[in-house]
Write a protein that holds these residues in place. Sequence first.
Motif, mmCIF file in Angstrom:
data_model
loop_
_atom_site.group_PDB
_atom_site.id
_atom_site.type_symbol
_atom_site.label_atom_id
_atom_site.label_comp_id
_atom_site.label_asym_id
_atom_site.label_seq_id
_atom_site.Cartn_x
_atom_site.Cartn_y
_atom_site.Cartn_z
ATOM 1 N N CYS A 171 0.876 -1.128 -0.059
ATOM 2 C CA CYS A 171 0.003 -0.001 -0.108
ATOM 3 C C CYS A 171 0.866 1.336 0.060
ATOM 4 N N PRO A 172 1.264 1.463 -1.312
ATOM 5 C CA PRO A 172 2.212 2.790 -1.249
ATOM 6 C C PRO A 172 1.933 4.225 -0.629
ATOM 7 N N ASP A 173 0.574 4.418 -0.568
ATOM 8 C CA ASP A 173 0.080 5.701 -0.151
ATOM 9 C C ASP A 173 -0.569 5.676 1.450
ATOM 10 N N TRP A 174 0.354 4.607 2.308
ATOM 11 C CA TRP A 174 -0.158 4.441 3.599
ATOM 12 C C TRP A 174 0.722 5.677 4.106
ATOM 13 N N SER A 175 0.220 6.028 5.232
ATOM 14 C CA SER A 175 0.876 7.081 6.268
ATOM 15 C C SER A 175 1.097 6.832 7.700
ATOM 16 N N TYR A 176 2.026 7.640 8.222
ATOM 17 C CA TYR A 176 1.929 7.557 9.780
ATOM 18 C C TYR A 176 2.423 8.628 10.317
ATOM 19 N N GLU A 177 2.051 8.874 11.622
ATOM 20 C CA GLU A 177 2.127 9.937 12.329
ATOM 21 C C GLU A 177 2.869 9.671 13.620
ATOM 22 N N VAL A 178 3.989 10.404 14.119
ATOM 23 C CA VAL A 178 4.239 10.373 15.384
ATOM 24 C C VAL A 178 3.775 11.489 16.220
ATOM 25 N N LYS A 179 3.022 11.216 17.214
ATOM 26 C CA LYS A 179 2.033 11.982 18.131
ATOM 27 C C LYS A 179 3.149 12.909 18.794
ATOM 28 N N LYS A 180 2.625 14.234 18.879
ATOM 29 C CA LYS A 180 3.652 15.068 19.611
ATOM 30 C C LYS A 180 2.791 15.847 20.604
ATOM 31 N N PHE A 181 3.468 16.135 21.909
ATOM 32 C CA PHE A 181 2.890 16.577 23.252
ATOM 33 C C PHE A 181 3.455 17.912 23.352
ATOM 34 N N GLY A 182 2.706 18.757 24.280
ATOM 35 C CA GLY A 182 2.862 20.187 24.635
ATOM 36 C C GLY A 182 3.270 21.133 23.768
ATOM 37 N N GLU A 183 3.655 22.200 24.440
ATOM 38 C CA GLU A 183 4.169 23.388 23.545
ATOM 39 C C GLU A 183 5.610 23.092 22.709
ATOM 40 N N ALA A 184 6.364 22.380 23.324
ATOM 41 C CA ALA A 184 7.534 22.064 22.808
ATOM 42 C C ALA A 184 7.149 21.111 21.521
ATOM 43 N N GLN A 185 6.110 20.422 21.362
ATOM 44 C CA GLN A 185 5.909 19.337 20.483
ATOM 45 C C GLN A 185 6.537 17.956 20.560
ATOM 46 N N LEU A 186 6.824 17.695 21.671
ATOM 47 C CA LEU A 186 7.857 16.568 22.081
ATOM 48 C C LEU A 186 7.187 15.183 21.640
ATOM 49 N N PRO A 187 8.106 14.359 21.155
ATOM 50 C CA PRO A 187 7.675 13.018 20.492
ATOM 51 C C PRO A 187 7.329 12.102 21.611
ATOM 52 N N TYR A 188 6.819 12.490 22.935
ATOM 53 C CA TYR A 188 6.460 11.499 23.929
ATOM 54 C C TYR A 188 5.772 12.463 24.979
ATOM 55 N N THR A 189 5.129 11.477 25.897
ATOM 56 C CA THR A 189 4.499 11.933 27.014
ATOM 57 C C THR A 189 5.146 11.472 28.124
ATOM 58 N N LEU A 190 5.172 12.231 29.392
ATOM 59 C CA LEU A 190 5.845 11.515 30.525
ATOM 60 C C LEU A 190 5.038 11.595 31.608
ATOM 61 N N ASP A 191 4.952 10.695 32.590
ATOM 62 C CA ASP A 191 4.233 10.595 33.617
ATOM 63 C C ASP A 191 5.413 10.342 34.839
ATOM 64 N N PRO A 192 5.770 11.411 35.655
ATOM 65 C CA PRO A 192 6.826 10.939 36.393
ATOM 66 C C PRO A 192 6.823 9.829 37.299
ATOM 67 N N LYS A 193 5.863 9.243 37.486
ATOM 68 C CA LYS A 193 5.584 8.013 38.096
ATOM 69 C C LYS A 193 5.812 6.713 37.362
ATOM 70 N N THR A 194 5.416 6.680 36.309
ATOM 71 C CA THR A 194 5.335 5.384 35.521
ATOM 72 C C THR A 194 6.146 5.592 34.327
ATOM 73 N N GLY A 195 6.768 6.722 33.765
ATOM 74 C CA GLY A 195 7.696 6.733 32.735
ATOM 75 C C GLY A 195 7.231 7.526 31.725
ATOM 76 N N TYR A 196 7.800 7.173 30.399
ATOM 77 C CA TYR A 196 7.708 7.775 29.190
ATOM 78 C C TYR A 196 6.983 6.906 28.512
ATOM 79 N N LEU A 197 6.154 7.540 27.499
ATOM 80 C CA LEU A 197 5.049 6.673 26.767
ATOM 81 C C LEU A 197 5.302 7.345 25.411
ATOM 82 N N VAL A 198 5.359 6.642 24.213
ATOM 83 C CA VAL A 198 5.047 7.319 22.853
ATOM 84 C C VAL A 198 4.006 6.773 22.134
ATOM 85 N N TYR A 199 3.383 7.369 21.184
ATOM 86 C CA TYR A 199 2.420 7.117 20.423
ATOM 87 C C TYR A 199 2.594 7.391 19.068
ATOM 88 N N THR A 200 1.925 6.440 18.277
ATOM 89 C CA THR A 200 2.002 6.575 16.689
ATOM 90 C C THR A 200 0.457 6.427 16.188
#
Length: 191
Positions: free
Chosen positions: A49-78
């Motif tokens: 499927c040559p026309d497939w696409s993906y996105e790395v979800k970004k968070f916060g003002e800095a548009q970081l490619p992860y989210t963070l919970d200080p107790k449980t750690g980092y999490l990434v989304y696509t």
Amino acid sequence: MAEEKKTPNTVGDIFNTLYYLDASSHIEKKNGLSYLSWPWAVAEVSKVCPDWSYEVKKFGEAQLPYTLDPKTGYLVYTSVTIKGVTHEMWLPVMDGANKAMRTEPYQYEVAKYEYNPQTRRKEKTGTEMKTVEAATMFDINKAIMRCLVKNLAMFGLGLHIYAGEDLPETAELYDSVGKTIEPIIEEILVV
């Protein structure tokens, strides 16, 4: 005359095509878990499927490619979109022992085992502390690519690999046959 290869037109056709691809020579194993090589996964989906696409979800003002919970750690989304259907996926950022990584190193306790030649078994001899280092951008990048592959599995590619994702192979093996063959092994050891 050579038969023309039919291109899958629906998400269902694409799922069936990707699900039945032989991924066995592209599987990497680490700590009892199996991972599909991300470059191979991207190439195979692009062929189907040559026309497939993906996105790395970004968070916060800095548009970081992860989210963070200080107790449980980092999490990434696509998210992956194929033929207008989008599936989202998430994955914790983990170390080599598959422990969630945080902003600061932390320790956890594990059982320590030693082989006892008299009983011919590994026996618990106490505990020891292990350290999970703080996550780096390299760890986050690896997690994003693993998340992308996990996301592609929602469309069929390597989905069978995730059937045993939460149980290491050794535990699965023991649960399925270990209790059955344990008495046989004991009998052989006595002889």
